[in-house]
Design a protein around this motif. Structure first.
Motif, PDB file in Angstrom:
ATOM      1  N   ASP A  51       0.842  -1.199   0.000  1.00 27.93           N
ATOM      2  CA  ASP A  51       0.000   0.000   0.000  1.00 27.93           C
ATOM      3  C   ASP A  51       0.878   1.251   0.000  1.00 27.93           C
ATOM      4  OD1 ASP A  51       0.798   0.473   2.656  1.00 27.93           O
ATOM      5  OD2 ASP A  51      -1.119  -0.122   3.519  1.00 27.93           O
ATOM      6  N   ASP A  52       0.267   2.410   0.083  1.00 27.78           N
ATOM      7  CA  ASP A  52       1.015   3.674  -0.019  1.00 27.78           C
ATOM      8  C   ASP A  52       1.905   3.943   1.187  1.00 27.78           C
ATOM      9  OD1 ASP A  52      -1.109   4.156   1.689  1.00 27.78           O
ATOM     10  OD2 ASP A  52      -1.765   5.995   0.699  1.00 27.78           O
ATOM     11  N   ALA A  98      -8.334  -5.319  -3.451  1.00 29.68           N
ATOM     12  CA  ALA A  98      -7.428  -4.320  -4.021  1.00 29.68           C
ATOM     13  C   ALA A  98      -7.292  -4.460  -5.531  1.00 29.68           C
ATOM     14  CB  ALA A  98      -6.047  -4.432  -3.379  1.00 29.68           C
ATOM     15  N   THR A  99      -7.166  -3.316  -6.180  1.00 29.12           N
ATOM     16  CA  THR A  99      -6.728  -3.242  -7.575  1.00 29.12           C
ATOM     17  C   THR A  99      -5.491  -2.363  -7.594  1.00 29.12           C
ATOM     18  OG1 THR A  99      -8.208  -1.391  -8.007  1.00 29.12           O
ATOM     19  CG2 THR A  99      -9.030  -3.581  -8.564  1.00 29.12           C
ATOM     20  N   ASP A 127       0.342   1.126  -5.801  1.00 24.57           N
ATOM     21  CA  ASP A 127      -0.663   2.134  -6.143  1.00 24.57           C
ATOM     22  C   ASP A 127      -2.058   1.495  -6.042  1.00 24.57           C
ATOM     23  OD1 ASP A 127      -1.775   4.562  -6.909  1.00 24.57           O
ATOM     24  OD2 ASP A 127      -1.519   4.157  -9.057  1.00 24.57           O
ATOM     25  N   THR A 129      -5.908   0.630  -4.824  1.00 25.58           N
ATOM     26  CA  THR A 129      -7.212   1.155  -4.418  1.00 25.58           C
ATOM     27  C   THR A 129      -8.019  -0.049  -3.929  1.00 25.58           C
ATOM     28  OG1 THR A 129      -8.060   0.981  -6.676  1.00 25.58           O
ATOM     29  CG2 THR A 129      -7.189   3.123  -6.004  1.00 25.58           C
ATOM     30  N   PHE A 130      -8.942   0.214  -3.009  1.00 28.98           N
ATOM     31  CA  PHE A 130      -9.631  -0.896  -2.351  1.00 28.98           C
ATOM     32  C   PHE A 130     -11.131  -0.858  -2.575  1.00 28.98           C
ATOM     33  CE2 PHE A 130      -5.607  -0.551  -0.224  1.00 28.98           C
ATOM     34  CZ  PHE A 130      -5.235  -1.872  -0.057  1.00 28.98           C
TER      35      PHE A 130
END
Length: 178
Positions: A51-52, A98-99, A127, A129-130
């Motif tokens: 994740d970030d 997640a993507t 990068d 997104t959930f």
């Protein structure tokens, strides 16, 4: 010496839903014959998803052969003929929701080359997104996020035992310099 073994005959022993087992007679490099028992497997994928905040996504699930809960990176089995990249993207979304904006190959590994033809393709996902998870009806797991450095320590200490997780984490560590 050329290290090739030539198949002389092949006999099906078991034909299951996932595994297919056969007994082959082979000609060895020195001209003698031997028996090889082989597990045919469609292969699998695993994803090191960060994740970030550079936390890795791990899943914990009961693994029946070991009779214990195993912590591992998101992963799954390929269907015969399925594109590994698409399978990895699917498994990441199903198990974690997640993507990834960045999705790249980290190579492949042979988990048990002495008797099994399985190949596991490893990927890096960043990068993220959930959204919602979409587990298979017979799949039960817990999701956690763990700082990548802590995960590396758990791999090195032996707390993480899953081979594909060990390989993708250490490869990620070397390639990413994290």
């Amino acid at each position: 010496m050329e290290l090739i073994e030539t198949t002389l005959s092949s006999e099906k022993i078991f034909d299951g839903r996932i595994l297919h087992i056969r007994r082959d007679t082979v000609r060895l490099p020195d001209g003698s014959d031997a028996t090889r028992e082989v597990v045919d497997h469609p292969g699998g994928v695993c994803v090191l998803a960060l994740d970030d905040e550079n936390r890795a996504l791990l899943v914990s699930q009961f693994r029946y052969p070991y009779k214990e809960v195993v912590r591992e990176v998101p992963a799954g089995k390929l269907e015969y003929g399925e594109d590994p990249r698409e399978a990895a993207i699917r498994e990441l979304a199903e198990e974690t929701g997640a993507t990834a904006g960045e999705f790249r190959s980290l190579g492949e590994l042979y988990p048990s080359p002495g008797y099994c033809g399985e190949i596991i393709r490893m990927y890096l996902a960043r990068d993220l997104t959930f959204g919602e998870t979409h587990l298979d009806k017979d799949e039960f797991l817990n999701l956690e996020r763990i700082p990548f450095g802590q995960l590396v320590e758990q791999v090195v200490s032996g707390e993480i035992k899953d081979a594909k997780t060990i390989a993708v984490v250490l490869k990620g560590k070397l390639l990413l310099g994290l």
